[in-house]
Write a protein that holds these residues in place. Structure first.
Motif, PDB file in Angstrom:
ATOM      1  N   GLY A 117       0.788  -1.232   0.000  1.00 29.63           N
ATOM      2  CA  GLY A 117       0.000   0.000   0.000  1.00 29.63           C
ATOM      3  C   GLY A 117       0.814   1.272   0.000  1.00 29.63           C
ATOM      4  N   GLY A 118       2.066   1.205  -0.390  1.00 28.55           N
ATOM      5  CA  GLY A 118       2.903   2.391  -0.478  1.00 28.55           C
ATOM      6  C   GLY A 118       3.773   2.650   0.742  1.00 28.55           C
ATOM      7  N   ALA A 119       3.747   1.764   1.716  1.00 28.57           N
ATOM      8  CA  ALA A 119       4.594   1.946   2.907  1.00 28.57           C
ATOM      9  C   ALA A 119       6.078   1.805   2.541  1.00 28.57           C
ATOM     10  N   THR A 120       6.390   0.853   1.655  1.00 25.52           N
ATOM     11  CA  THR A 120       7.761   0.687   1.174  1.00 25.52           C
ATOM     12  C   THR A 120       7.728   0.539  -0.343  1.00 25.52           C
ATOM     13  N   TRP A 121       8.825   0.945  -0.982  1.00 26.01           N
ATOM     14  CA  TRP A 121       8.931   0.894  -2.450  1.00 26.01           C
ATOM     15  C   TRP A 121      10.223   0.212  -2.844  1.00 26.01           C
ATOM     16  N   HIS A 122      10.161  -0.596  -3.905  1.00 32.76           N
ATOM     17  CA  HIS A 122      11.338  -1.227  -4.500  1.00 32.76           C
ATOM     18  C   HIS A 122      11.653  -0.429  -5.766  1.00 32.76           C
ATOM     19  N   LYS A 123      12.686   0.412  -5.671  1.00 33.87           N
ATOM     20  CA  LYS A 123      13.029   1.337  -6.754  1.00 33.87           C
ATOM     21  C   LYS A 123      13.472   0.584  -8.011  1.00 33.87           C
ATOM     22  N   ASP A 124      12.917   1.002  -9.137  1.00 33.95           N
ATOM     23  CA  ASP A 124      13.274   0.440 -10.450  1.00 33.95           C
ATOM     24  C   ASP A 124      13.162  -1.083 -10.484  1.00 33.95           C
ATOM     25  N   GLN A 125      12.182  -1.637  -9.811  1.00 34.06           N
ATOM     26  CA  GLN A 125      12.030  -3.102  -9.778  1.00 34.06           C
ATOM     27  C   GLN A 125      11.750  -3.669 -11.159  1.00 34.06           C
ATOM     28  N   ILE A 126      10.950  -2.957 -11.941  1.00 35.87           N
ATOM     29  CA  ILE A 126      10.623  -3.437 -13.287  1.00 35.87           C
ATOM     30  C   ILE A 126      11.195  -2.464 -14.305  1.00 35.87           C
ATOM     31  N   LYS A 127      11.826  -3.003 -15.345  1.00 32.96           N
ATOM     32  CA  LYS A 127      12.366  -2.180 -16.432  1.00 32.96           C
ATOM     33  C   LYS A 127      11.992  -2.825 -17.758  1.00 32.96           C
ATOM     34  N   ILE A 128      11.670  -1.969 -18.720  1.00 31.01           N
ATOM     35  CA  ILE A 128      11.316  -2.442 -20.068  1.00 31.01           C
ATOM     36  C   ILE A 128      12.085  -1.599 -21.084  1.00 31.01           C
ATOM     37  N   GLU A 129      12.649  -2.261 -22.058  1.00 34.75           N
ATOM     38  CA  GLU A 129      13.237  -1.589 -23.221  1.00 34.75           C
ATOM     39  C   GLU A 129      12.371  -1.951 -24.415  1.00 34.75           C
ATOM     40  N   ALA A 130      11.922  -0.944 -25.130  1.00 34.05           N
ATOM     41  CA  ALA A 130      11.016  -1.163 -26.268  1.00 34.05           C
ATOM     42  C   ALA A 130      11.637  -0.610 -27.545  1.00 34.05           C
ATOM     43  N   THR A 131      11.606  -1.427 -28.599  1.00 34.96           N
ATOM     44  CA  THR A 131      12.101  -1.039 -29.914  1.00 34.96           C
ATOM     45  C   THR A 131      10.983  -1.266 -30.920  1.00 34.96           C
ATOM     46  N   ARG A 132      10.731  -0.249 -31.738  1.00 25.71           N
ATOM     47  CA  ARG A 132       9.644  -0.366 -32.721  1.00 25.71           C
ATOM     48  C   ARG A 132       9.887  -1.569 -33.638  1.00 25.71           C
ATOM     49  N   ALA A 133       8.852  -2.381 -33.815  1.00 24.27           N
ATOM     50  CA  ALA A 133       8.955  -3.559 -34.682  1.00 24.27           C
ATOM     51  C   ALA A 133       8.971  -3.109 -36.135  1.00 24.27           C
ATOM     52  N   PRO A 134       9.713  -3.847 -36.977  1.00 24.75           N
ATOM     53  CA  PRO A 134       9.760  -3.486 -38.405  1.00 24.75           C
ATOM     54  C   PRO A 134       8.427  -3.715 -39.099  1.00 24.75           C
TER      55      PRO A 134
END
Length: 184
Positions: free
Chosen positions: A167-184
Protein backbone atom coordinates in the motif's frame (compact mmCIF):
# COMPACT_ATOMS: atom_id res chain seq x y z
CA UNK A 1 -20.38 34.87 -22.00
CA UNK A 2 -20.82 33.89 -18.32
CA UNK A 3 -19.93 30.31 -19.24
CA UNK A 4 -16.71 31.52 -20.89
CA UNK A 5 -15.78 33.65 -17.86
CA UNK A 6 -16.55 30.74 -15.52
CA UNK A 7 -14.39 28.36 -17.57
CA UNK A 8 -11.57 30.91 -17.73
CA UNK A 9 -11.65 31.32 -13.94
CA UNK A 10 -11.73 27.56 -13.41
CA UNK A 11 -8.80 26.95 -15.75
CA UNK A 12 -6.85 29.88 -14.31
CA UNK A 13 -7.28 28.63 -10.75
CA UNK A 14 -6.31 25.08 -11.83
CA UNK A 15 -3.14 26.43 -13.44
CA UNK A 16 -2.25 28.46 -10.32
CA UNK A 17 -2.85 25.42 -8.08
CA UNK A 18 -0.74 23.24 -10.36
CA UNK A 19 2.11 25.78 -10.33
CA UNK A 20 1.94 26.04 -6.54
CA UNK A 21 2.11 22.25 -6.26
CA UNK A 22 5.29 22.10 -8.36
CA UNK A 23 3.61 20.79 -11.50
CA UNK A 24 5.51 19.44 -14.49
CA UNK A 25 7.25 21.85 -16.87
CA UNK A 26 4.72 21.05 -19.58
CA UNK A 27 1.14 20.04 -18.90
CA UNK A 28 -0.22 16.74 -20.13
CA UNK A 29 -1.55 16.82 -23.69
CA UNK A 30 -3.73 14.57 -25.84
CA UNK A 31 -0.65 13.70 -27.95
CA UNK A 32 1.53 12.49 -25.04
CA UNK A 33 1.07 8.78 -25.84
CA UNK A 34 1.08 9.10 -29.65
CA UNK A 35 4.60 7.62 -29.64
CA UNK A 36 3.12 4.35 -28.33
CA UNK A 37 0.98 3.71 -31.42
CA UNK A 38 2.14 0.73 -33.45
CA UNK A 39 3.95 -2.47 -32.56
CA UNK A 40 6.94 -2.71 -30.22
CA UNK A 41 9.32 -5.56 -29.43
CA UNK A 42 10.09 -5.44 -25.73
CA UNK A 43 12.53 -6.89 -23.24
CA UNK A 44 11.12 -7.07 -19.71
CA UNK A 45 13.17 -7.34 -16.54
CA UNK A 46 11.80 -7.64 -13.01
CA UNK A 47 14.18 -7.67 -10.04
CA UNK A 48 11.70 -9.73 -8.00
CA UNK A 49 13.38 -12.98 -6.90
CA UNK A 50 12.50 -15.93 -9.11
CA UNK A 51 11.65 -13.91 -12.22
CA UNK A 52 13.97 -14.84 -15.11
CA UNK A 53 15.86 -12.01 -16.83
CA UNK A 54 15.25 -10.65 -20.34
CA UNK A 55 11.70 -11.85 -20.95
CA UNK A 56 10.67 -11.01 -24.51
CA UNK A 57 7.30 -9.72 -25.52
CA UNK A 58 5.23 -7.44 -27.73
CA UNK A 59 3.47 -4.18 -26.91
CA UNK A 60 0.93 -2.91 -29.46
CA UNK A 61 -1.19 0.25 -29.35
CA UNK A 62 -3.97 1.59 -31.55
CA UNK A 63 -6.30 4.58 -31.33
CA UNK A 64 -10.01 3.75 -31.07
CA UNK A 65 -13.29 5.63 -30.55
CA UNK A 66 -12.55 8.32 -33.14
CA UNK A 67 -9.02 8.72 -31.76
CA UNK A 68 -10.20 9.50 -28.22
CA UNK A 69 -8.99 6.23 -26.66
CA UNK A 70 -5.59 4.61 -27.00
CA UNK A 71 -5.92 0.87 -26.44
CA UNK A 72 -2.73 -1.06 -25.92
CA UNK A 73 -1.94 -4.70 -25.40
CA UNK A 74 1.09 -5.87 -23.41
CA UNK A 75 2.14 -9.50 -23.91
CA UNK A 76 5.10 -11.47 -22.51
CA UNK A 77 6.25 -14.85 -23.83
CA UNK A 78 7.66 -17.86 -22.03
CA UNK A 79 10.66 -19.86 -23.29
CA UNK A 80 8.34 -21.93 -25.54
CA UNK A 81 6.78 -18.70 -26.99
CA UNK A 82 3.45 -19.20 -25.23
CA UNK A 83 1.87 -16.15 -23.62
CA UNK A 84 2.66 -16.00 -19.89
CA UNK A 85 1.44 -12.45 -19.22
CA UNK A 86 -1.21 -10.42 -21.04
CA UNK A 87 -2.80 -7.11 -20.21
CA UNK A 88 -4.75 -4.34 -21.88
CA UNK A 89 -4.70 -0.62 -21.04
CA UNK A 90 -7.34 1.90 -22.03
CA UNK A 91 -5.91 5.44 -22.07
CA UNK A 92 -8.20 8.48 -22.24
CA UNK A 93 -7.08 12.10 -22.04
CA UNK A 94 -9.19 14.19 -19.63
CA UNK A 95 -9.18 17.71 -21.11
CA UNK A 96 -10.83 19.21 -18.00
CA UNK A 97 -8.29 17.89 -15.48
CA UNK A 98 -5.50 18.01 -18.08
CA UNK A 99 -4.22 14.52 -17.37
CA UNK A 100 -4.47 10.97 -18.62
CA UNK A 101 -6.89 8.58 -16.94
CA UNK A 102 -6.29 4.93 -17.64
CA UNK A 103 -7.54 1.49 -16.71
CA UNK A 104 -5.40 -1.62 -16.99
CA UNK A 105 -6.64 -5.15 -16.80
CA UNK A 106 -4.26 -8.08 -16.53
CA UNK A 107 -6.05 -11.04 -18.09
CA UNK A 108 -3.17 -13.52 -17.81
CA UNK A 109 -0.65 -13.30 -14.98
CA UNK A 110 2.39 -15.52 -14.53
CA UNK A 111 2.38 -17.98 -11.65
CA UNK A 112 5.59 -18.46 -9.65
CA UNK A 113 6.27 -21.67 -11.63
CA UNK A 114 6.12 -19.71 -14.92
CA UNK A 115 2.77 -21.02 -16.11
CA UNK A 116 -0.10 -18.69 -16.99
CA UNK A 117 -2.95 -17.88 -14.60
CA UNK A 118 -6.06 -16.57 -16.42
CA UNK A 119 -7.44 -13.97 -14.01
CA UNK A 120 -8.79 -10.42 -14.37
CA UNK A 121 -6.86 -7.97 -12.22
CA UNK A 122 -7.82 -4.30 -12.65
CA UNK A 123 -5.70 -1.25 -11.92
CA UNK A 124 -6.44 2.48 -12.05
CA UNK A 125 -3.74 4.72 -13.52
CA UNK A 126 -3.30 8.47 -13.89
CA UNK A 127 -0.47 9.97 -15.94
CA UNK A 128 1.06 13.37 -16.56
CA UNK A 129 3.99 14.97 -18.34
CA UNK A 130 7.14 15.62 -16.28
CA UNK A 131 9.66 17.41 -18.49
CA UNK A 132 10.84 14.94 -21.15
CA UNK A 133 9.30 11.98 -19.35
CA UNK A 134 5.78 10.73 -18.72
CA UNK A 135 4.99 9.71 -15.16
CA UNK A 136 2.13 7.46 -14.07
CA UNK A 137 0.76 6.17 -10.79
CA UNK A 138 -0.88 2.74 -10.98
CA UNK A 139 -3.00 1.37 -8.13
CA UNK A 140 -3.94 -2.30 -8.41
CA UNK A 141 -5.28 -5.11 -6.28
CA UNK A 142 -1.89 -6.68 -5.51
CA UNK A 143 0.55 -3.80 -6.00
CA UNK A 144 1.09 -0.11 -6.71
CA UNK A 145 3.51 1.16 -9.34
CA UNK A 146 5.22 4.52 -9.87
CA UNK A 147 5.95 4.39 -13.61
CA UNK A 148 8.26 6.51 -15.76
CA UNK A 149 8.42 6.49 -19.57
CA UNK A 150 11.72 8.02 -20.67
CA UNK A 151 14.24 8.23 -23.54
CA UNK A 152 11.21 8.44 -25.82
CA UNK A 153 11.95 8.58 -29.54
CA UNK A 154 10.25 7.46 -32.73
CA UNK A 155 11.78 3.95 -32.61
CA UNK A 156 12.63 3.39 -28.94
CA UNK A 157 11.50 4.12 -25.40
CA UNK A 158 12.38 2.94 -21.92
CA UNK A 159 9.98 2.23 -19.07
CA UNK A 160 10.68 1.66 -15.38
CA UNK A 161 8.55 1.22 -12.28
CA UNK A 162 9.02 1.41 -8.56
CA UNK A 163 6.81 -1.24 -6.94
CA UNK A 164 5.01 -1.40 -3.59
CA UNK A 165 3.13 -4.46 -2.37
CA UNK A 166 2.17 -2.95 1.02
CA UNK A 167 0.00 0.00 0.00
CA UNK A 168 2.90 2.39 -0.48
CA UNK A 169 4.59 1.95 2.91
CA UNK A 170 7.76 0.69 1.17
CA UNK A 171 8.93 0.89 -2.45
CA UNK A 172 11.34 -1.23 -4.50
CA UNK A 173 13.03 1.34 -6.75
CA UNK A 174 13.27 0.44 -10.45
CA UNK A 175 12.03 -3.10 -9.78
CA UNK A 176 10.62 -3.44 -13.29
CA UNK A 177 12.37 -2.18 -16.43
CA UNK A 178 11.32 -2.44 -20.07
CA UNK A 179 13.24 -1.59 -23.22
CA UNK A 180 11.02 -1.16 -26.27
CA UNK A 181 12.10 -1.04 -29.91
CA UNK A 182 9.64 -0.37 -32.72
CA UNK A 183 8.95 -3.56 -34.68
CA UNK A 184 9.76 -3.49 -38.40
Amino acid sequence: MMLFVGLACLLGSRMMLAQAAGSPERPAAPSDFDFLEGRWNIVYNNAQPGVPPDIHGVWTAEKRADGRVLEDEFRLFGPDHTTVALGITYRVFDSVRIRWDMRYVGVISPRPDGTALPVAQWAVISAWRDGDTIRADQHGERSDLRITYYDISRNHFSWKADVSTDGGATWHKDQIKIEATRAP
